[in-house]
Design a protein around this motif. Structure first.
Motif, PDB file in Angstrom:
ATOM      1  N   MET A   1       0.851  -1.189   0.000  1.00  0.00           N
ATOM      2  CA  MET A   1       0.000   0.000   0.000  1.00  0.00           C
ATOM      3  C   MET A   1       0.889   1.243   0.000  1.00  0.00           C
ATOM      4  SD  MET A   1      -2.949   1.148   2.722  1.00  0.00           S
ATOM      5  CE  MET A   1      -3.856  -0.375   2.494  1.00  0.00           C
ATOM      6  N   SER A   2       0.599   2.170  -0.892  1.00  0.00           N
ATOM      7  CA  SER A   2       1.424   3.364  -1.024  1.00  0.00           C
ATOM      8  C   SER A   2       1.184   4.335   0.130  1.00  0.00           C
ATOM      9  CB  SER A   2       1.119   4.066  -2.349  1.00  0.00           C
ATOM     10  OG  SER A   2      -0.224   4.517  -2.367  1.00  0.00           O
ATOM     11  N   ILE A   3       2.165   5.239   0.329  1.00  0.00           N
ATOM     12  CA  ILE A   3       2.038   6.256   1.371  1.00  0.00           C
ATOM     13  C   ILE A   3       0.858   7.167   1.068  1.00  0.00           C
ATOM     14  CG2 ILE A   3       3.200   8.227   2.450  1.00  0.00           C
ATOM     15  CD1 ILE A   3       5.832   6.860   1.961  1.00  0.00           C
ATOM     16  N   ARG A   4       0.664   7.483  -0.205  1.00  0.00           N
ATOM     17  CA  ARG A   4      -0.446   8.355  -0.594  1.00  0.00           C
ATOM     18  C   ARG A   4      -1.780   7.761  -0.161  1.00  0.00           C
ATOM     19  NH1 ARG A   4      -0.927   8.876  -6.824  1.00  0.00           N
ATOM     20  NH2 ARG A   4      -1.568   6.714  -6.498  1.00  0.00           N
ATOM     21  N   LEU A   5      -1.978   6.478  -0.425  1.00  0.00           N
ATOM     22  CA  LEU A   5      -3.231   5.835  -0.052  1.00  0.00           C
ATOM     23  C   LEU A   5      -3.365   5.729   1.458  1.00  0.00           C
ATOM     24  CD1 LEU A   5      -5.797   4.465  -0.971  1.00  0.00           C
ATOM     25  CD2 LEU A   5      -4.547   2.317  -1.166  1.00  0.00           C
ATOM     26  N   ARG A   6      -2.258   5.420   2.148  1.00  0.00           N
ATOM     27  CA  ARG A   6      -2.327   5.327   3.614  1.00  0.00           C
ATOM     28  C   ARG A   6      -2.699   6.670   4.235  1.00  0.00           C
ATOM     29  NH1 ARG A   6       2.404   1.968   3.405  1.00  0.00           N
ATOM     30  NH2 ARG A   6       3.693   3.705   4.090  1.00  0.00           N
ATOM     31  N   LEU A   7      -2.079   7.753   3.756  1.00  0.00           N
ATOM     32  CA  LEU A   7      -2.414   9.069   4.295  1.00  0.00           C
ATOM     33  C   LEU A   7      -3.877   9.399   4.049  1.00  0.00           C
ATOM     34  CD1 LEU A   7       0.734  11.162   3.277  1.00  0.00           C
ATOM     35  CD2 LEU A   7       0.081  10.459   5.567  1.00  0.00           C
ATOM     36  N   THR A   8      -4.346   9.111   2.836  1.00  0.00           N
ATOM     37  CA  THR A   8      -5.747   9.402   2.515  1.00  0.00           C
ATOM     38  C   THR A   8      -6.688   8.599   3.398  1.00  0.00           C
ATOM     39  OG1 THR A   8      -5.069   9.811   0.230  1.00  0.00           O
ATOM     40  CG2 THR A   8      -7.413   9.517   0.650  1.00  0.00           C
ATOM     41  N   LEU A   9      -6.377   7.341   3.622  1.00  0.00           N
ATOM     42  CA  LEU A   9      -7.229   6.510   4.472  1.00  0.00           C
ATOM     43  C   LEU A   9      -7.206   7.000   5.916  1.00  0.00           C
ATOM     44  CD1 LEU A   9      -6.439   2.928   3.113  1.00  0.00           C
ATOM     45  CD2 LEU A   9      -8.522   4.254   2.791  1.00  0.00           C
ATOM     46  N   TRP A  10      -6.031   7.450   6.371  1.00  0.00           N
ATOM     47  CA  TRP A  10      -5.944   7.938   7.752  1.00  0.00           C
ATOM     48  C   TRP A  10      -6.829   9.158   7.981  1.00  0.00           C
ATOM     49  CZ3 TRP A  10       0.131   7.549   8.175  1.00  0.00           C
ATOM     50  CH2 TRP A  10       0.463   6.212   8.415  1.00  0.00           C
ATOM     51  N   TYR A  11      -6.655  10.191   7.147  1.00  0.00           N
ATOM     52  CA  TYR A  11      -7.476  11.373   7.444  1.00  0.00           C
ATOM     53  C   TYR A  11      -8.922  11.177   7.011  1.00  0.00           C
ATOM     54  CZ  TYR A  11      -6.246  12.911   2.636  1.00  0.00           C
ATOM     55  OH  TYR A  11      -6.032  13.002   1.290  1.00  0.00           O
ATOM     56  N   SER A  12      -9.211  10.259   6.094  1.00  0.00           N
ATOM     57  CA  SER A  12     -10.610   9.938   5.797  1.00  0.00           C
ATOM     58  C   SER A  12     -11.246   9.227   6.978  1.00  0.00           C
ATOM     59  CB  SER A  12     -10.692   9.063   4.542  1.00  0.00           C
ATOM     60  OG  SER A  12     -10.207   9.755   3.407  1.00  0.00           O
ATOM     61  N   GLY A  13     -10.505   8.329   7.607  1.00  0.00           N
ATOM     62  CA  GLY A  13     -11.027   7.678   8.809  1.00  0.00           C
ATOM     63  C   GLY A  13     -11.233   8.657   9.942  1.00  0.00           C
ATOM     64  N   LEU A  14     -10.277   9.598  10.108  1.00  0.00           N
ATOM     65  CA  LEU A  14     -10.448  10.625  11.141  1.00  0.00           C
ATOM     66  C   LEU A  14     -11.663  11.491  10.859  1.00  0.00           C
ATOM     67  CD1 LEU A  14      -9.321  12.006  13.661  1.00  0.00           C
ATOM     68  CD2 LEU A  14      -7.888  13.418  12.162  1.00  0.00           C
ATOM     69  N   LEU A  15     -11.865  11.846   9.582  1.00  0.00           N
ATOM     70  CA  LEU A  15     -13.043  12.638   9.222  1.00  0.00           C
ATOM     71  C   LEU A  15     -14.320  11.852   9.475  1.00  0.00           C
ATOM     72  CD1 LEU A  15     -14.308  15.152   7.928  1.00  0.00           C
ATOM     73  CD2 LEU A  15     -13.970  14.077   5.696  1.00  0.00           C
ATOM     74  N   THR A  16     -14.301  10.558   9.187  1.00  0.00           N
ATOM     75  CA  THR A  16     -15.486   9.731   9.419  1.00  0.00           C
ATOM     76  C   THR A  16     -15.857   9.696  10.896  1.00  0.00           C
ATOM     77  OG1 THR A  16     -14.916   8.359   7.507  1.00  0.00           O
ATOM     78  CG2 THR A  16     -16.460   7.425   9.100  1.00  0.00           C
ATOM     79  N   VAL A  17     -14.863   9.494  11.751  1.00  0.00           N
ATOM     80  CA  VAL A  17     -15.128   9.468  13.191  1.00  0.00           C
ATOM     81  C   VAL A  17     -15.651  10.817  13.667  1.00  0.00           C
ATOM     82  CG1 VAL A  17     -14.055   9.201  15.456  1.00  0.00           C
ATOM     83  CG2 VAL A  17     -13.435   7.655  13.595  1.00  0.00           C
TER      84      VAL A  17
END
Length: 499
Positions: A1-17
């Motif tokens: 998994m690329s860093i770009r995708l990991r970063l996007t998933l991290w702040y998308s998860g934070l936004l979801t919460v």
């Protein structure tokens, strides 16, 4: 998994919460406010009942008095005789709609109990009040309010919050992925530069500086500086390697001429002295002292000849490796493999050896041609045969041939000292000699390195099977350029086709 995708998933998860917490808070506050208003209305109605009961209770008289009050139009009232377990009376709005509240579960005298129920599919909030009459009968007054509008409103609010949150997360994920790609684009330049360095194609490549003086910009500057130092060091090493290669090549050429002269003169002297000291034909004119001197001279010449031969072999090996390092291209053509192998086997009979030389049939090589150099193929086989003789002080050395699909294999098997399995990957390295044989047999450790170079030039490979104390088997596999056996099989298959 690329860093770009990991970063996007991290702040998308934070936004979801965050949206879940925010939506839950909005829904909870709206729920409390909506049902709090209903509960206040029920509480006001219950207070009015308590005030009008005046400590005595007659349900029928009370409902008749309640007919003209404001409670009648807004709320639904049902009186239950808890002692008898039956519904005593209802207000007219319940009678007209044929509604009945369920019997109460828990009640306490003059204490309000709230609960939500569904009557014929309609939601109600009930406020239940227990009163005691003069005959100690327990009467439960159930005051209900229709909460359908509140339920619909909360359902719509919940749907809007869920859809809006999902849309916000999806938009944030998409845009975040785009911006992360833009922000991490310099990393792609670093990766491309690293790949060029890995393949060694262009050490002069530098990473473009597209970012301000942030972390990626400083990383780019550091890597460019490192690339520059690597290029300088590589150029220095390459120059030194080229100089060394030229030195080995030139020295090999220069040494061949005097060694050839030495060997020629030694052979001439041996021919001159041989008639005088050979066998029983010693000249009677020679004294014993002169005969001893002649014998010592003969031994010295023999030693010089052997050392000259050994030095000639070493020089030839160094010259071959120098050619390999310089990218020497062999002159190749289609060669019949069987005559080459037979010629090598015939010459190998005259090599110095203690083992028995066994030649098996080469029927598998009949009609087989390989694309290569006949001289280098002979040198290749001689290297393996001499190596087998050298490390087989007693026993047998056997040569045979096999053919498999598009490859021909030449097998050299000996019953010599063998090797440790851990040493096999190193035997083709230059100047490497196995510990078992070091100091016991003469050699430079260059023969198998040259053999490996010849095999690689012919697009072949070698298999090694060995066991310490039992012997070694080398199988040289060469790609077949033409095989009469294969053609005959094809023709035979064509002849058998149905008409």
């Amino acid at each position: 998994m690329s860093i770009r995708l990991r970063l996007t998933l991290w702040y998308s998860g934070l936004l979801t919460v965050t949206l879940m917490l925010l939506g839950g808070a909005i829904y909870f506050i709206t729920y409390v406010n909506s049902y709090g208003e209903v509960k206040n209305r029920l509480q006001d109605g219950a207070k009015q009942l308590i005030a009008e009961s005046r400590g005595a209770w007659d349900g029928r008289i009370y409902l008749n008095e309640l007919t003209n009050t404001s409670i009648q139009s807004e709320l639904y009232v049902q009186v239950v005789n808890k002692t008898g377990g039956y519904i005593f009376d209802k207000t007219s709005n319940m009678t007209a709609r044929q509604l009945s509240f369920p019997m109460p579960d828990k009640t306490a005298e003059k204490e309000l109990v709230y609960r939500t129920v569904k009557v014929k599919g309609y939601p109600f909030m009930l406020c239940e009040l227990s009163l005691l009459d003069s005959n100690n009968n327990v009467w439960v007054v159930q005051i209900g309010a229709f909460t359908g509008s509140q339920a619909d409103y909360l359902y719509d609010l919940r749907t809007i919050l869920i859809i809006a949150s999902l849309a916000a997360v999806l938009i944030a994920f998409t845009t975040g992925l785009f911006f992360a790609r833009q922000a991490l684009r310099p990393i792609e330049n670093v990766i491309r530069a690293s790949r060029k360095i890995e393949t060694g194609s262009d050490l002069s490549y530098r990473i473009p500086r597209e970012t301000p003086n942030d972390e990626i910009g400083r990383l780019t500057d550091t890597l460019n500086g490192m690339l520059e130092r690597l290029q300088t060091a590589y150029n220095e090493l390459d120059d030194a390697y080229n100089s060394q290669r030229r030195f080995v090549s030139d020295a090999s050429h220069e040494l061949r001429t005097p060694l050839t002269t030495i060997r020629g003169n030694i052979e001439l002297l041996e021919k001159m002295w041989r008639p005088m000291v050979d066998g029983d034909n010693l000249s009677p004119a020679l004294s014993e002292v002169e005969a001893a001197r002649e014998e010592m001279s003969r031994e010295a010449m023999r030693d010089i000849s052997e050392e000259a031969i050994r030095m000639s072999r070493l020089v030839n090996d160094l010259l071959s490796l120098a050619r390999a390092d310089a990218g020497f291209v062999m002159e190749k053509s289609n060669q019949d493999l069987l005559p080459i192998v037979e010629d090598v086997c015939r010459r190998a009979q005259h090599l110095p050896r203690n083992a028995e030389w066994i030649i098996n049939g080469f029927s598998a090589l009949e009609g087989v041609q390989v694309y290569g150099s006949a001289d280098y193929l002979r040198q290749l086989l001689f290297i393996f045969i001499e190596n087998a003789f050298k490390y087989t002080p007693s026993g047998t050395v056997e040569i045979s041939a096999v053919s498999r699909e598009d490859r021909a294999g030449i097998i050299i098997r000996d019953t010599g000292i063998g090797m440790n399995r851990e040493e096999v990957p190193k035997i083709f390295e230059r100047f490497y000699r196995a510990d078992v044989s070091r100091g016991k047999t003469a050699g430079t450790g260059l023969g198998l390195s040259i053999a490996k170079w010849i095999i690689d030039e012919h697009n072949g490979f070698v298999e090694v099977k060995t066991r310490e104390g039992e012997g070694t088997t080398f199988t040289v596999w060469l790609p077949v350029a033409f095989s009469r056996h294969a053609d005959s099989v094809i023709m035979e298959g064509m002849d058998r086709r149905p008409n």
